[in-house]
Design an enzyme around this catalytic site. Sequence first.
Site, PDB file in Angstrom:
ATOM      1  CE  LYS A  52      64.941   7.320  46.175  1.00 45.25           C
ATOM      2  NZ  LYS A  52      64.346   8.360  47.106  1.00 45.25           N
ATOM      3  CD  GLU A  87      80.902  12.234  45.420  1.00 46.55           C
ATOM      4  OE1 GLU A  87      81.397  12.315  46.565  1.00 46.55           O
ATOM      5  OE2 GLU A  87      81.573  12.408  44.390  1.00 46.55           O
ATOM      6  CB  CYS A 118      78.652  14.470  53.130  1.00 49.47           C
ATOM      7  SG  CYS A 118      79.037  15.594  51.784  1.00 49.47           S
ATOM      8  CD  GLU A 144      78.136  11.427  57.790  1.00 50.02           C
ATOM      9  OE1 GLU A 144      77.469  10.414  57.529  1.00 50.02           O
ATOM     10  OE2 GLU A 144      78.549  12.193  56.922  1.00 50.02           O
TER      11      GLU A 144
HETATM   12  N1  LIG Z   1      79.301  12.468  49.795  1.00 52.28           N
HETATM   13  C1  LIG Z   1      78.359  13.354  49.560  1.00 52.28           C
HETATM   14  O1  LIG Z   1      78.443  14.190  48.651  1.00 52.28           O
HETATM   15  C2  LIG Z   1      77.123  13.343  50.420  1.00 52.28           C
HETATM   16  C3  LIG Z   1      76.200  14.372  50.255  1.00 52.28           C
HETATM   17  C4  LIG Z   1      75.044  14.356  51.060  1.00 52.28           C
HETATM   18  C5  LIG Z   1      74.819  13.347  51.988  1.00 52.28           C
HETATM   19  N2  LIG Z   1      75.745  12.368  52.120  1.00 52.28           N
HETATM   20  C6  LIG Z   1      75.578  11.333  53.121  1.00 52.28           C
HETATM   21  O2  LIG Z   1      74.198  10.897  53.201  1.00 52.28           O
HETATM   22  C7  LIG Z   1      73.861  10.596  54.535  1.00 52.28           C
HETATM   23  C8  LIG Z   1      72.667  11.401  54.952  1.00 52.28           C
HETATM   24  O3  LIG Z   1      71.725  11.430  53.917  1.00 52.28           O
HETATM   25  P1  LIG Z   1      70.496  10.447  53.973  1.00 52.28           P
HETATM   26  O4  LIG Z   1      70.116  10.135  55.381  1.00 52.28           O
HETATM   27  O5  LIG Z   1      69.450  10.965  53.088  1.00 52.28           O
HETATM   28  O6  LIG Z   1      71.117   9.133  53.307  1.00 52.28           O
HETATM   29  P2  LIG Z   1      70.325   7.849  52.858  1.00 52.28           P
HETATM   30  O7  LIG Z   1      71.320   6.945  52.278  1.00 52.28           O
HETATM   31  O8  LIG Z   1      69.437   7.339  53.919  1.00 52.28           O
HETATM   32  O9  LIG Z   1      69.335   8.381  51.684  1.00 52.28           O
HETATM   33  C9  LIG Z   1      69.873   8.936  50.524  1.00 52.28           C
HETATM   34  C10 LIG Z   1      68.929   8.603  49.371  1.00 52.28           C
HETATM   35  O10 LIG Z   1      68.909   7.196  49.215  1.00 52.28           O
HETATM   36  C11 LIG Z   1      67.560   6.731  49.194  1.00 52.28           C
HETATM   37  N3  LIG Z   1      67.540   5.380  49.714  1.00 52.28           N
HETATM   38  C12 LIG Z   1      67.606   4.960  50.994  1.00 52.28           C
HETATM   39  N4  LIG Z   1      67.582   3.606  51.048  1.00 52.28           N
HETATM   40  C13 LIG Z   1      67.492   3.160  49.745  1.00 52.28           C
HETATM   41  C14 LIG Z   1      67.436   1.886  49.123  1.00 52.28           C
HETATM   42  N5  LIG Z   1      67.454   0.763  49.845  1.00 52.28           N
HETATM   43  N6  LIG Z   1      67.360   1.817  47.775  1.00 52.28           N
HETATM   44  C15 LIG Z   1      67.335   2.952  47.041  1.00 52.28           C
HETATM   45  N7  LIG Z   1      67.382   4.203  47.567  1.00 52.28           N
HETATM   46  C16 LIG Z   1      67.463   4.293  48.906  1.00 52.28           C
HETATM   47  C17 LIG Z   1      66.803   7.728  50.035  1.00 52.28           C
HETATM   48  O11 LIG Z   1      65.433   7.675  49.723  1.00 52.28           O
HETATM   49  C18 LIG Z   1      67.472   9.030  49.596  1.00 52.28           C
HETATM   50  O12 LIG Z   1      66.914   9.446  48.367  1.00 52.28           O
HETATM   51  C19 LIG Z   1      75.074  10.952  55.355  1.00 52.28           C
HETATM   52  O13 LIG Z   1      75.839   9.802  55.568  1.00 52.28           O
HETATM   53  C20 LIG Z   1      75.850  11.910  54.474  1.00 52.28           C
HETATM   54  O14 LIG Z   1      77.218  11.925  54.752  1.00 52.28           O
HETATM   55  C21 LIG Z   1      76.901  12.335  51.361  1.00 52.28           C
HETATM   56  O1  LIG Z   2      76.501  17.145  52.062  1.00 53.03           O
HETATM   57  C1  LIG Z   2      77.110  16.961  51.072  1.00 53.03           C
HETATM   58  C2  LIG Z   2      77.436  18.001  50.059  1.00 53.03           C
HETATM   59  O2  LIG Z   2      78.137  17.398  49.005  1.00 53.03           O
HETATM   60  C3  LIG Z   2      78.210  19.083  50.721  1.00 53.03           C
HETATM   61  S1  LIG Z   2      78.702  20.354  49.658  1.00 53.03           S
HETATM   62  O3  LIG Z   2      77.566  21.271  49.528  1.00 53.03           O
HETATM   63  O4  LIG Z   2      79.050  19.784  48.346  1.00 53.03           O
HETATM   64  O5  LIG Z   2      79.859  20.970  50.309  1.00 53.03           O
END
Ligand SMILES: NC(=O)c1ccc[n+]([C@@H]2O[C@H](COP(=O)([O-])OP(=O)(O)OC[C@H]3O[C@@H](n4cnc5c(N)ncnc54)[C@H](O)[C@@H]3O)[C@@H](O)[C@H]2O)c1
Ligand SMILES: O=C[C@H](O)CS(=O)(=O)O
Length: 511
Positions: free
Chosen positions: A201, A279, A313, A413
């Site tokens: 998804k 992640e 992230c 963040e």
């Molecule tokens: N650690 C990593 O590799 C990594 C990579 C990218 C983003 N992030 C983190 O993600 C955040 C930003 O991304 P975002 O705003 O899209 O995050 P988010 O958690 O709001 O959404 C991520 C995904 O989860 C889904 N989602 C949201 N609520 C849900 C629920 N209740 N049940 C199932 N799915 C649900 C969203 O539709 C989306 O597909 C930041 O905190 C960032 O640090 C982490």
């Molecule tokens: O935002 C999260 C991603 O994992 C960053 S990276 O492209 O893997 O560095």
Amino acid sequence: MHLLLSSQIARTLLSLSSRAMSLSSYKSLLREKAFVNGQWVNAANGESFPVYNPANGELVCKVPDMGAADATAAIAHAQVAFEAWRGKTPSQRAALLHSWERLIQDRCEDLAALMTLENGKPLAESRGEVAYGASFIRWFAEEGIRVTGQTLQGPTPDKRIFTLKQPQGVCGMITPWNFPAAMITRKAGAALAAGCTVVIKPAEDTPLTALALCQLAADALLPPGALNVVTCSRSRAAEVGRVLTTDPAVKHVSFTGSTDTGKLLLAQASSTVKRVTMELGGNAPFIVFDSADVDKAVAGLIQAKFRNTGQTCVCPNRIFLQRRVSQKFLAKLCERVAEMKVGDGFEAGTQLGPLINAAAESKLERLLADAKQRGGRVLAGGQSVKVGSGAGHFFQPTVVSGLGRDSACFREEIFGPLVAAFEFDSEADVVELANDCRVGLAGYFYSADVGQCWRVAEQLNVGMVGVNESMVSSCIAPFGGWNESGLGSESGVGYGIEEYLNLKTVVLNLA
Ligand SMILES: NC(=O)c1ccc[n+]([C@@H]2O[C@H](COP(=O)([O-])OP(=O)(O)OC[C@H]3O[C@@H](n4cnc5c(N)ncnc54)[C@H](O)[C@@H]3O)[C@@H](O)[C@H]2O)c1
Ligand SMILES: O=C[C@H](O)CS(=O)(=O)O
């Protein structure tokens, strides 16, 4: 004067032509349906939701707004496909994955245009992400061939012990909007190479790149049901997510996104004791010691902080400057920041595209207001920017100094182009400051003192550390966080693919 005018006209025409070229050819990969069991499908309820271009708020297209029934059906198809897919040899799976990766590389320009259209990131970054995303497929195709077990002498002469690693089954994956290709291939590449099948998804803001990857997977002859993408709006994410995290046929939940969402999904996945890879969020410290090469540190911060308009992230979130080097660093940084170009991702030279949506801009303004209220000084930027129609959410690259650990920029963040600077005196002070948070994904520091490099690298409570380096992510390096930044590791030798393998011990009696 004529020479100058002609070169400006040439640049404008080139920019328009590159934009026209990108926009005209991506349509061959634009899909307005979800992808299940090798078919392009609508939602069972017949409903759809809009995908907008964050640069101008224009409608790109509509995709299926799927629900629980669609997710359940996708899982059933993935389950059927699993039996045949796991039966292929790792080399047979690798050959198909390599074909997929080559097609992705071949269509880089079209995928990049699609990514910029739905995510907003500069086209050059989108091209980079396509290559980065493809690298995971290539990497895991090779990793899959080298999965090994152990052969051990048993506790008595008549016994032998073997270990096997076997694919877990159907994997449910939920991915974020900030890396529409790489966050999918970093998971799906590993799971597919391991012999699992996947139901993904993608984020509601950026489903198109995921769907385009499905078309290329079909062109590469990945079997129906191996790779499935169900799309839904934000309002249905919880419904679809609950199916992916609780259906007994799903054996692994792999999530990339915020820590809050990760905790929710973890709780749901516990009901059937699924394997998980999480992640999650970050709050990266970026430390500049007095001995640092300041020019290198400034360049490193620019590279890591403003990538994807600060929406990654692993972006440096808290910039810690040792007192003697602070002013010099900030002066050089602000000089570079002032030159950065904010604009539409398709415009040549754009370095910072739009924020993903209005909520992201509001959060940035809230963090900036908090910083000012607590005595922070805005040294560069600080304003939103009107680009084109003004419907997009653009923000200047911003530098704020003089902050303390009570500020929102310290605790939260930022996820935007805002540099929050804090001063410190001693190594011990800054390690304590850096570790004063509940997440621990990435951390960076610049120092010319070798002993300090070892000490600080060992003391930072994070999963990844850049030492005089600001880019820690690649298919080669294990990627994962400590504490509330997640569970498990993606990419790397052994780590990423092992997430999708079950370990089996076999004790053989020779008598
Ligand atoms: N650690 C990593 O590799 C990594 C990579 C990218 C983003 N992030 C983190 O993600 C955040 C930003 O991304 P975002 O705003 O899209 O995050 P988010 O958690 O709001 O959404 C991520 C995904 O989860 C889904 N989602 C949201 N609520 C849900 C629920 N209740 N049940 C199932 N799915 C649900 C969203 O539709 C989306 O597909 C930041 O905190 C960032 O640090 C982490
Ligand atoms: O935002 C999260 C991603 O994992 C960053 S990276 O492209 O893997 O560095």
